[in-house]
Design a protein around this motif. Structure first.
Motif, short mmCIF file in Angstrom:
data_model
loop_
_atom_site.label_atom_id
_atom_site.label_comp_id
_atom_site.label_asym_id
_atom_site.label_seq_id
_atom_site.Cartn_x
_atom_site.Cartn_y
_atom_site.Cartn_z
N THR A 278 25.47 -34.84 26.67
CA THR A 278 24.43 -34.51 25.68
C THR A 278 24.23 -35.68 24.71
O THR A 278 23.10 -35.99 24.32
N THR A 279 25.32 -36.33 24.31
CA THR A 279 25.20 -37.51 23.44
C THR A 279 24.30 -38.55 24.11
O THR A 279 23.42 -39.13 23.47
N GLN A 280 24.51 -38.73 25.42
CA GLN A 280 23.69 -39.72 26.12
C GLN A 280 22.25 -39.24 26.32
O GLN A 280 21.34 -40.05 26.35
N ALA A 281 22.07 -37.92 26.40
CA ALA A 281 20.70 -37.38 26.48
C ALA A 281 19.97 -37.63 25.17
O ALA A 281 18.77 -37.94 25.14
N ILE A 282 20.70 -37.51 24.06
CA ILE A 282 20.11 -37.79 22.74
C ILE A 282 19.73 -39.27 22.66
O ILE A 282 18.65 -39.64 22.18
N ALA A 283 20.63 -40.13 23.16
CA ALA A 283 20.35 -41.57 23.17
C ALA A 283 19.09 -41.85 24.00
O ALA A 283 18.24 -42.66 23.60
N ALA A 284 18.97 -41.16 25.14
CA ALA A 284 17.81 -41.36 26.01
C ALA A 284 16.53 -40.91 25.31
O ALA A 284 15.49 -41.58 25.39
N ALA A 285 16.61 -39.79 24.59
CA ALA A 285 15.44 -39.30 23.86
C ALA A 285 15.02 -40.29 22.78
O ALA A 285 13.83 -40.55 22.57
N LEU A 286 16.02 -40.88 22.12
CA LEU A 286 15.71 -41.87 21.08
C LEU A 286 15.08 -43.12 21.71
O LEU A 286 14.13 -43.69 21.17
N ALA A 287 15.59 -43.51 22.89
CA ALA A 287 15.04 -44.68 23.58
C ALA A 287 13.56 -44.49 23.88
O ALA A 287 12.78 -45.45 23.88
N GLY A 288 13.16 -43.23 24.14
CA GLY A 288 11.76 -42.93 24.44
C GLY A 288 10.84 -43.14 23.24
O GLY A 288 9.64 -43.35 23.41
N VAL A 289 11.39 -43.08 22.05
CA VAL A 289 10.58 -43.21 20.84
C VAL A 289 10.72 -44.62 20.23
O VAL A 289 9.87 -45.08 19.49
N ALA A 290 11.81 -45.31 20.58
CA ALA A 290 12.06 -46.65 20.03
C ALA A 290 11.05 -47.64 20.60
O ALA A 290 10.50 -47.42 21.68
N ARG A 291 10.81 -48.71 19.87
CA ARG A 291 9.89 -49.73 20.38
C ARG A 291 10.36 -51.12 19.95
O ARG A 291 11.19 -51.24 19.03
N PRO A 292 9.85 -52.17 20.61
CA PRO A 292 10.28 -53.52 20.24
C PRO A 292 10.08 -53.75 18.75
O PRO A 292 9.07 -53.31 18.18
N GLY A 293 11.03 -54.39 18.14
CA GLY A 293 10.99 -54.58 16.69
C GLY A 293 12.00 -53.70 15.97
O GLY A 293 12.30 -53.92 14.81
N ASP A 294 12.52 -52.69 16.69
CA ASP A 294 13.46 -51.75 16.05
C ASP A 294 14.87 -52.30 15.98
O ASP A 294 15.38 -52.89 16.95
N LEU A 295 15.50 -52.08 14.83
CA LEU A 295 16.93 -52.34 14.67
C LEU A 295 17.60 -50.98 14.51
O LEU A 295 17.23 -50.21 13.63
N ILE A 296 18.54 -50.66 15.39
CA ILE A 296 19.19 -49.36 15.35
C ILE A 296 20.69 -49.56 15.17
O ILE A 296 21.36 -50.18 16.00
N VAL A 297 21.20 -49.08 14.03
CA VAL A 297 22.61 -49.23 13.70
C VAL A 297 23.38 -48.06 14.30
O VAL A 297 22.99 -46.90 14.13
N LEU A 298 24.46 -48.35 15.03
CA LEU A 298 25.32 -47.30 15.56
C LEU A 298 26.59 -47.27 14.71
O LEU A 298 27.36 -48.22 14.70
N ALA A 299 26.76 -46.17 13.98
CA ALA A 299 27.89 -46.06 13.05
C ALA A 299 28.84 -44.99 13.54
O ALA A 299 28.44 -44.03 14.20
#
Lengths: 189, 231
Positions: A10-31
């Protein structure tokens, strides 16, 4: 935005969903603590973009770059764990990587948030780990009967439940927040 | 003796070769930002079309920034590699000097302004002197309103050049009346010309003495409470 994943899948499904909305130019911090699943999150994210190459932790190389198939864009996966100063972070020029057709995932980016600029923070936490971020170390009352020992935090299994908080800094995500909320609907707490 | 000039500190990547007869060949690409892919073929192209053999090059000049960190590193690394391999000296010149140099005939203050990203710019001020320009304020990095405040404090007729001046044109002109004009990017031709003047005075260095100028905010220690606890 607070999400709950019951398993690594499910964590990876959430990551995949976020990837669908992310676009070039994005900085995403993983904490999140050691073992919280930051690299696993990056793997789910990369796979959703069609990257077949194995995504491994960039702790020792600082930045790994993967071309995104069928596009002119690149996924950059950075890890600040070995860096000591904000100057080291600036020298990586992560915002330049983002500006020129890159999506940049930054593990441990929260420790140098000011040097990174506008970004989205993805915080991964163990559900029993609520008060570990509390620097003062105050336990917040009687309702925490798990009382996890500090030294055991690494030992929770990778394939476990996680609380995932998405929090934007700067205006970059404002226009996409509703869309993000929609794709994350089934994971909301 | 010929000088090879390599310039990649902004979105432009450029190569030029020249010597006492001036600049004899130059190549510039300002679009696409593929510095690493373009630079080496560009060097080969410029030398071949100028009919210059690598053994005729006596010095490698390079733009040492400030500018894009990722861009200038490509140029500096390539320039150092060539100088090492050919066992020849190097000359490093700042992007601000390169931008100011073409405006050496104006009697206004020349202010090269380079986009530093994250809403900041690099700038310095120059004055005409016989044979070129001379820096009259130290290179600075800061938000655009600090540049405007600096211009207001000096209140002199100013000519602004560079991609930072171009990008923040309206914001700058709202705050200070001045002219914003070309060049937008440092040129490899200016690099060869300036380097040639220095080479005549033997003002060159060894490759290991060339360092990029990052001009960044003051360094701070990262608060690694988490990591120290684990160590």
């Amino acid at each position: 935005m607070l999400l709950r994943a019951e398993s690594l899948a499910t964590t990876q499904a959430i990551a995949a969903a976020l990837a669908g909305v992310a676009r070039p130019g994005d900085l995403i911090v993983l904490a999140g603590e050691m073992g919280a699943g930051k690299t696993a999150f990056a793997q789910g994210f990369g796979r959703a973009l069609g990257i077949d190459e194995a995504i491994t932790s960039p702790t020792f190389t600082l930045v790994h770059s993967y071309p995104i198939p069928n596009s002119k864009h690149t996924l950059h996966h950075a890890d600040l764990y070995r860096l000591d100063t904000t100057g080291d972070v600036e020298e990586l020029a992560l915002h330049e990587l983002a500006e020129f057709g890159g999506i940049v995932l930054i593990e441990w980016g929260d420790v140098a948030a000011a040097a990174i600029g506008d970004h989205l923070e993805v915080r991964l936490e163990h559900p029993d780990d609520d008060d570990h971020d509390d620097e003062a170390g105050d336990h917040d009352g009687g309702d925490d009967d798990h009382d996890v020992d500090e030294d055991e935090v690494d030992e929770f299994g990778l394939d476990g439940a996680r609380l995932i908080t998405l929090e934007p800094t700067g205006p970059g995500w404002a226009g996409r927040w509703d869309r993000l909320a929609t794709v994350m609907e089934s994971f909301r707490c | 003796m010929l000088i090879l000039g390599i310039e990649s500190a902004t979105e432009q990547v450029g190569v030029a070769v020249g010597g006492h007869e001036g600049v004899i060949a130059t190549f510039e690409v300002t679009r696409g930002r593929r510095h690493a892919e373009i630079l080496t073929p560009a060097i080969e192209f410029v030398l071949r079309n100028a009919d210059v053999d690598v053994s005729e090059i006596g010095c490698v000049a390079v733009d040492i920034g400030p500018g894009l960190f990722t861009g200038m590193r490509v140029g500096i690394a390539a320039a150092k590699a060539m100088a090492q391999a050919l066992r020849i000296p190097m000359i490093g010149i700042t992007s601000l000097d390169l931008l100011a140099f073409p405006s050496r005939h104006t009697d206004r203050v020349v202010v090269p302004v380079i986009d530093a990203r994250k809403s900041e710019v690099f700038w310095a001020m120059y004055r005409q002197v016989p044979g070129g320009v001379q820096q009259v304020s130290t290179p600075t990095v800061g938000p655009v309103d600090e540049l405007v405040a600096d211009l207001l404090a000096r209140s002199q007729e100013a000519l602004l050049v560079g991609d930072g001046a171009e990008r923040y044109r309206d914001e700058i002109l709202d705050g200070y009346r001045c002219e914003i004009d070309a060049p937008v990017h440092p040129s490899p031709g200016a690099l060869v010309q300036l380097a040639h003047a220095k080479a005549l005075r033997e003002e060159w260095v060894r490759p290991n003495e060339i360092e990029p100028i990052y001009l960044r905010a003051p360094d701070a220690q990262i608060n690694w409470a988490t990591r120290e606890q684990r160590a």
